[in-house]
Design a protein around this motif. Sequence first.
Motif, short mmCIF file in Angstrom:
data_model
loop_
_atom_site.label_atom_id
_atom_site.label_comp_id
_atom_site.label_asym_id
_atom_site.label_seq_id
_atom_site.Cartn_x
_atom_site.Cartn_y
_atom_site.Cartn_z
N PRO A 152 84.03 108.17 -15.13
CA PRO A 152 83.69 107.86 -13.74
C PRO A 152 84.67 106.86 -13.12
O PRO A 152 85.19 105.99 -13.80
CB PRO A 152 82.28 107.24 -13.88
CG PRO A 152 81.72 107.85 -15.11
CD PRO A 152 82.89 107.97 -16.05
N VAL A 153 84.88 107.01 -11.82
CA VAL A 153 85.90 106.20 -11.14
C VAL A 153 85.36 105.35 -9.99
O VAL A 153 86.13 104.63 -9.35
CB VAL A 153 87.04 107.10 -10.60
CG1 VAL A 153 87.75 107.82 -11.74
CG2 VAL A 153 86.52 108.09 -9.56
N CYS A 154 84.07 105.42 -9.73
CA CYS A 154 83.53 104.79 -8.52
C CYS A 154 83.10 103.34 -8.75
O CYS A 154 81.98 102.92 -8.43
CB CYS A 154 82.38 105.62 -7.98
SG CYS A 154 82.88 107.33 -7.61
N SER A 155 84.01 102.55 -9.29
CA SER A 155 83.71 101.15 -9.65
C SER A 155 83.42 100.30 -8.41
O SER A 155 82.71 99.30 -8.51
CB SER A 155 84.86 100.56 -10.46
OG SER A 155 86.08 100.62 -9.74
N PHE A 156 83.97 100.65 -7.26
CA PHE A 156 83.70 99.88 -6.04
C PHE A 156 82.21 99.89 -5.73
O PHE A 156 81.60 98.84 -5.47
CB PHE A 156 84.50 100.46 -4.86
CG PHE A 156 84.21 99.78 -3.55
CD1 PHE A 156 84.80 98.57 -3.24
CD2 PHE A 156 83.36 100.35 -2.62
CE1 PHE A 156 84.53 97.92 -2.03
CE2 PHE A 156 83.09 99.73 -1.41
CZ PHE A 156 83.68 98.51 -1.11
N TYR A 157 81.59 101.06 -5.79
CA TYR A 157 80.17 101.17 -5.47
C TYR A 157 79.30 100.60 -6.58
O TYR A 157 78.30 99.94 -6.31
CB TYR A 157 79.80 102.63 -5.18
CG TYR A 157 80.43 103.12 -3.90
CD1 TYR A 157 80.06 102.58 -2.67
CD2 TYR A 157 81.42 104.10 -3.92
CE1 TYR A 157 80.65 103.02 -1.49
CE2 TYR A 157 82.01 104.54 -2.74
CZ TYR A 157 81.62 104.00 -1.53
OH TYR A 157 82.20 104.42 -0.36
N SER A 158 79.67 100.82 -7.83
CA SER A 158 78.90 100.24 -8.95
C SER A 158 78.82 98.73 -8.80
O SER A 158 77.75 98.13 -8.92
CB SER A 158 79.55 100.58 -10.30
OG SER A 158 79.52 101.95 -10.55
N ALA A 159 79.96 98.10 -8.54
CA ALA A 159 80.01 96.64 -8.45
C ALA A 159 79.28 96.12 -7.22
O ALA A 159 78.57 95.10 -7.29
CB ALA A 159 81.47 96.17 -8.45
N THR A 160 79.43 96.80 -6.09
CA THR A 160 78.75 96.35 -4.87
C THR A 160 77.24 96.37 -5.06
O THR A 160 76.55 95.39 -4.78
CB THR A 160 79.15 97.23 -3.66
OG1 THR A 160 80.56 97.16 -3.47
CG2 THR A 160 78.44 96.78 -2.40
N PHE A 161 76.73 97.49 -5.56
CA PHE A 161 75.28 97.60 -5.75
C PHE A 161 74.79 96.65 -6.82
O PHE A 161 73.71 96.05 -6.68
CB PHE A 161 74.91 99.05 -6.09
CG PHE A 161 74.77 99.92 -4.88
CD1 PHE A 161 73.53 100.15 -4.32
CD2 PHE A 161 75.87 100.51 -4.31
CE1 PHE A 161 73.40 100.95 -3.19
CE2 PHE A 161 75.75 101.32 -3.19
CZ PHE A 161 74.51 101.53 -2.62
N GLU A 162 75.54 96.50 -7.89
CA GLU A 162 75.13 95.59 -8.95
C GLU A 162 75.01 94.15 -8.41
O GLU A 162 74.03 93.44 -8.71
CB GLU A 162 76.11 95.65 -10.11
CG GLU A 162 75.65 94.88 -11.34
CD GLU A 162 76.56 95.14 -12.52
OE1 GLU A 162 76.33 96.14 -13.24
OE2 GLU A 162 77.50 94.35 -12.71
N GLY A 163 75.97 93.73 -7.61
CA GLY A 163 75.92 92.39 -7.03
C GLY A 163 74.71 92.19 -6.14
O GLY A 163 74.03 91.15 -6.22
#
Length: 195
Positions: A152-163
């Motif tokens: 998976p490549v969508c680290s921008f969304y993973s990190a935003t939602f996790e924060g």
Amino acid sequence: MGSSKIGPNSIIQTIRVLQEYYGREKAEQILQAGQSPWQAGKLPAEMVDEDVFLELIHLLRDQLGLDQAKLVLSKAGDYTAEYLLANRIPKPMKWLFPLMPRKMRMKILMTAIGNHAWTFAGSGRFHFHPEPKPMFIIEDCITSRDIVAETPVCSFYSATFEGLLRCLVDSRINVIEKSCRASGQEQCEFFIQFR
């Protein structure tokens, strides 16, 4: 494509991280390889065409490689979450959230995010599924467009939602992208897990 707009933080925070990781001079050299308006040193102050963010993502992957681009985009997601928490979450909600049960906090937050999904998903579509295991889906996710990858490549969304979720719902939350369109799946699926 080309008609949907997203918030400028996607670009502002990505360029911020690029400058932090590589220095201003090297970051400028990386950005010079593309053709978008943010290279002139003028960061956007209003909604931008989603294709501008897509071009920036592809530029990073071409210039830095997929793994390093994922790290840059993940940190940009962290900064985006910080910005949203400081500027977009109403103060009364910040006071009320700790008084609510965790499940209710998550449902309220994810419903609010869904109502504003156009600001980050552009022409993509966002769905939240609270049961049986909490997850969200982004169909036609910007960060997985026009790329083939094994992971998976969508680290921008993973990190935003996790924060956002860690601050407002539970500090033990991890957001893990388990399915990604870049690796041949129909949509990008993110699972909300508790450590």
